[in-house]
Design an enzyme around this catalytic site. Sequence first.
Site, short mmCIF file in Angstrom:
data_model
loop_
_atom_site.label_atom_id
_atom_site.label_comp_id
_atom_site.label_asym_id
_atom_site.label_seq_id
_atom_site.Cartn_x
_atom_site.Cartn_y
_atom_site.Cartn_z
N THR A 368 -52.80 16.38 -30.68
CA THR A 368 -52.98 15.08 -30.04
C THR A 368 -51.71 14.86 -29.24
O THR A 368 -50.80 15.68 -29.30
CB THR A 368 -53.15 14.02 -31.17
N GLU A 407 -64.07 16.97 -30.88
CA GLU A 407 -63.97 15.82 -31.77
C GLU A 407 -65.18 15.66 -32.69
O GLU A 407 -65.11 14.91 -33.67
CB GLU A 407 -63.80 14.53 -30.96
N GLY A 460 -52.86 14.73 -36.59
CA GLY A 460 -54.04 14.78 -37.43
C GLY A 460 -53.97 13.80 -38.58
O GLY A 460 -53.57 12.64 -38.43
#
Length: 563
Positions: A368, A407, A460
């Site tokens: 991310t 996702e 995460g």
Amino acid sequence: MSRLRCTLLSLGLLISGALQAAVPDQQAVATAHPFATDAAHQILDQGGNAFDAAIAAAATLAVVEPQGSGLGGGGFFLLRLQQDDGVDYRFLDARETAPLAAHRDMYRDADGKVSRSASLNGPLAAGIPGLPAALVHLAERYGELPLAASLASAIEAAEKGFQVSDRYRTLGGFRLDAMRADTETARIYLRDGELPAEGTLIKQPELAATLRALAQHGHDGFYAGQTAQRLVEAVRGAGGIWQQADLDAYQVVEREPVRWHSQGHQIISAPLPSAGGIALAGILQGLESLPETERGSVQRTHYLVELMRRVYRDRTALLGDADQVEVPVARLVSADYAKTLADSISADRATPSSELGAPRAFNEGTNTTHFSLIDRHGNAVAATLSVNLPFGAAFTVPGTGVLLNNEMDDFAADPAGSNAYGLAGSEANAIAPGKRPLSSMTPTMLENDQQLAVLGTPGGSRIISMVLLGSLEAIEGQPVEQWVSRPRFHHQYLPDHIQVEDDAFSPAERAALERLGHRIKPVGRDYGDMQAVNWDKRNGELSAASDPRGEGKALARRALKAD
């Protein structure tokens, strides 16, 4: 000088100081890549506000950090709006959605077993992207500049290229086989089927063209027309289930942030479908219900771990997309509920997770990106963006440069099983058409009359615990550099052990925790890439810090007066 004149002069200085402190008259940006930090500052110098700068940072990261974010992904934006009559906070949910043809058993084979590969690799793993819609939404609702101006740096970076870094190579190593399996991904991001050497220039002219279409046509530049046609045809041609109706239906959702008061601050954080704000509320308010402990003490660590264990257990059992499932949010973020969590904790014994309910375990992608920024007017943005695992689904749509997310793995493909990050699954997070998967992304702000702290991180399932530890550093008055660099530890209910960076605990601290019944497992590497900015309202100064574990850039400086 008369006493009256001295008094008036002092009062004038106090009033002047108060007025100066009302807005910072500076700007601060911290992102995971120098290009993105420079792009945001450039927009601020051109007279853009924090929301224009957020577009520039997010779009540039989508180009130069394909391992962490992209136009094929999504994310969350927490906004602070400095207004004449006070401050308002908004939360933009640009999380990906499940395709309309998705269903809870879509990853099960003929024998009823869940195929992890299908939820991780290729177009069947991809949710409908939200980032392009978020960039348009920010420009139309909150920005001062045209979208084309805010996207200019990202377009330039896509055309001229960025250099491969050690971080790119490290994260690409986890996904090399999947990247090799897709011709377009391998063509752009690999060289002869291998990860490029450090310093290799990665150019993305097709992605530049897609960004131009977005700049020219707004929402329709991605979700309709030629780009949309290419997305749907490529996904369906490779075994995916997207339809034009999925793209037509996608919208950013503005939600009310989770807010509570704790430790002398108002804390503003991410609501569902993020588990982050609810979890932070439970831990920070629960900590206030426990006996006071010293910062950094073993007893403080024990209490934090036990609270983490409990809020992560709630995550697995209760949380999901609140638009589709009933979640008792008001109760979960209340001080009374936090006290019930605290009351179940023993001061001298670790609670085995199995005692808290039937064990279930589940997954969440690790890679991310995050950025934090404040403009000279006091507007601020904390944004956490993702494509889930490094390089997402490792599937790039030809002719667009769009690397798709994976996702869909953040849903509970097997509600009784676990996902790629070891997080427990539940019915509340089961796959359903149009649903948004549960996330740990936790952009957060803490504010009182002395400071505004803006922070967040990738990582995460460990995001929540990292933001917790960074927030405690901010609450305790530590400099912003300490928020992003402090050693980290984490517990997520299952697996039932404390995950730690190598230098998180001394041998004595580790032994003391083990005597309490905790099991400790080193992760074997540093993790996270926190980006944070702070506004010290007492002196009006801004400061910014980028996690030394990453390759980002933080810069706070005097604003150039462009308006």
